[in-house]
Structures are given as C-alpha cells and as structure tokens.
Design an enzyme around this catalytic site. Structure first.
Site, short mmCIF file in Angstrom:
data_model
loop_
_atom_site.label_atom_id
_atom_site.label_comp_id
_atom_site.label_asym_id
_atom_site.label_seq_id
_atom_site.Cartn_x
_atom_site.Cartn_y
_atom_site.Cartn_z
N CYS A 197 55.01 80.53 31.04
CA CYS A 197 54.44 79.23 30.63
C CYS A 197 55.22 78.73 29.43
O CYS A 197 55.28 79.40 28.39
CB CYS A 197 52.95 79.37 30.28
SG CYS A 197 52.30 77.86 29.54
N CYS A 255 53.10 78.37 26.22
CA CYS A 255 52.78 79.64 25.59
C CYS A 255 54.02 80.22 24.91
O CYS A 255 53.94 80.78 23.81
CB CYS A 255 52.21 80.63 26.61
SG CYS A 255 50.51 80.23 27.12
N ASP A 283 57.31 65.77 22.46
CA ASP A 283 57.70 65.91 23.86
C ASP A 283 59.23 65.87 23.96
O ASP A 283 59.89 65.05 23.31
CB ASP A 283 57.08 64.79 24.71
CG ASP A 283 57.15 65.11 26.20
OD1 ASP A 283 56.09 65.32 26.80
OD2 ASP A 283 58.28 65.16 26.75
N ASN A 322 47.32 64.72 32.46
CA ASN A 322 47.66 64.73 33.88
C ASN A 322 47.02 65.95 34.53
O ASN A 322 47.16 67.07 34.04
CB ASN A 322 49.19 64.80 34.06
CG ASN A 322 49.86 63.48 33.69
OD1 ASN A 322 49.33 62.41 33.99
ND2 ASN A 322 51.01 63.56 33.05
N GLY A 370 51.17 64.04 38.63
CA GLY A 370 52.50 64.47 38.19
C GLY A 370 52.47 65.57 37.14
O GLY A 370 53.41 65.71 36.35
N THR A 419 53.29 68.74 35.46
CA THR A 419 54.42 69.65 35.66
C THR A 419 54.28 70.95 34.89
O THR A 419 54.89 71.95 35.27
CB THR A 419 55.74 68.97 35.23
OG1 THR A 419 55.62 68.55 33.87
CG2 THR A 419 56.09 67.79 36.12
N HIS A 445 49.47 74.14 31.90
CA HIS A 445 48.76 74.58 30.70
C HIS A 445 48.21 73.28 30.11
O HIS A 445 49.00 72.43 29.66
CB HIS A 445 49.73 75.30 29.75
CG HIS A 445 49.13 75.75 28.45
ND1 HIS A 445 49.46 76.96 27.86
CD2 HIS A 445 48.25 75.15 27.61
CE1 HIS A 445 48.78 77.09 26.71
NE2 HIS A 445 48.05 75.99 26.54
N HIS A 478 47.16 70.05 28.44
CA HIS A 478 47.68 69.43 27.22
C HIS A 478 47.36 67.94 27.24
O HIS A 478 47.16 67.37 28.32
CB HIS A 478 49.20 69.64 27.12
CG HIS A 478 49.94 69.21 28.35
ND1 HIS A 478 49.98 69.97 29.50
CD2 HIS A 478 50.62 68.08 28.63
CE1 HIS A 478 50.68 69.34 30.42
NE2 HIS A 478 51.06 68.17 29.93
N HIS A 500 48.79 64.26 26.23
CA HIS A 500 49.90 63.43 25.78
C HIS A 500 49.38 62.44 24.75
O HIS A 500 48.34 61.82 24.96
CB HIS A 500 50.50 62.63 26.94
CG HIS A 500 51.16 63.47 27.99
ND1 HIS A 500 52.53 63.61 28.07
CD2 HIS A 500 50.65 64.21 29.00
CE1 HIS A 500 52.83 64.40 29.10
NE2 HIS A 500 51.70 64.77 29.67
#
Ligand code: AMP
Ligand code: ZN
Length: 111
Positions: free
Chosen positions: A4, A7, A30, A86, A92, A94, A97, A99, A101
């Site tokens: 991951c 991680c 990002d 997402n 989408g 990807t 884990h 999160h 945005h």
C-alpha cells in the site's frame, strides 16, 4: 498493509511531501495535482474502501474534515476548497486505502 503506497509513505519507505501528521492521520501533497492545491488526508489505519469503514473510522473522517476546516490558512485553501472521496472503480479509486482529496487554491471547475 503490504503493497500500500500510503502505508509505505506513512512508514517513510516512500518519499512524500508531508504537510501535517499526527497519530491518527497525515496530509500529503498529491503527486499528480489536479488543482493548484491538491492534498490528500490519509488516516493511519489501513482501510481499503469507504463502504467497509467502521463507526470509529467514520468518526475519524469527520474529525479530519473538521481539522481541515481549521487548517485552511496553512493548507492554502482560505478562499474555498473541495473534499472528495473516490469509492470503487466507477469513481476511479486507484489507491485502496481510504483518503480524502483536498482541492483548492484557485477557482475550481463546477461539478
Ligand atoms: P484515488 O484515485 O482517489 O484513489 O486517488 C489516489 C491519489 O493518490 C491520486 O490522486 C494520485 O495522484 C495519488 N498518489 C499516488 N501515489 C502517490 C504518491 N506516491 N504520493 C502522493 N500521491 C500519490
Ligand atoms: Zn494502506
């Protein structure tokens, strides 16, 4: 969790630009920004998808959202911002884990 990326970033195994970190979550830049400011708020605990989040995990997401609202100045998003999660293929997602945005720093396109 093995393999991951978030991680691995948390453990310092992959470089990143960390903007904030405490025991519960971190905020990083990002790597492929879609807005002038594009950050990711990432809980420490590895949970792959929003739809399998526990009540505790959901409470933490709420806490993170509140924290973001109090950190607008240092995050560079004082004139408004957008939070996005997402979930799954159609959105989408990807990195599996959960999160959030954080996008801002400029006028964003309407959605
Ligand atoms: P999502 O599509 O919602 O799963 O978002 C994953 C995000 O993680 C994307 O916006 C990627 O640009 C970002 N990302 C992937 N790898 C890294 C990395 N090593 N450092 C920072 N951001 C990353
Ligand atoms: Zn993870």
């Amino acid at each position: 969790m093995e393999d991951c990326v978030f991680c691995a970033i948390r453990k310092g195994e992959i470089p990143s630009t960390k903007v904030y970190e405490d025991k519960d979550f971190m905020i990083i830049k990002d790597i492929n920004p879609q807005a002038k400011v594009h950050l990711l708020a990432i809980p420490t605990n590895h949970v792959p998808y929003l739809d399998i989040m526990t009540d505790d995990g959901a409470a933490l997401l709420g806490k993170i959202i509140l924290k973001i609202s109090k950190m607008q100045e240092e995050l560079g998003i004082t004139d408004g911002y957008r939070l996005v999660v997402n979930q799954g293929d159609n959105a989408g997602q990807t990195v599996n884990h959960v999160h959030i945005h954080i996008m801002g720093g400029e006028k964003l396109k309407d959605i």
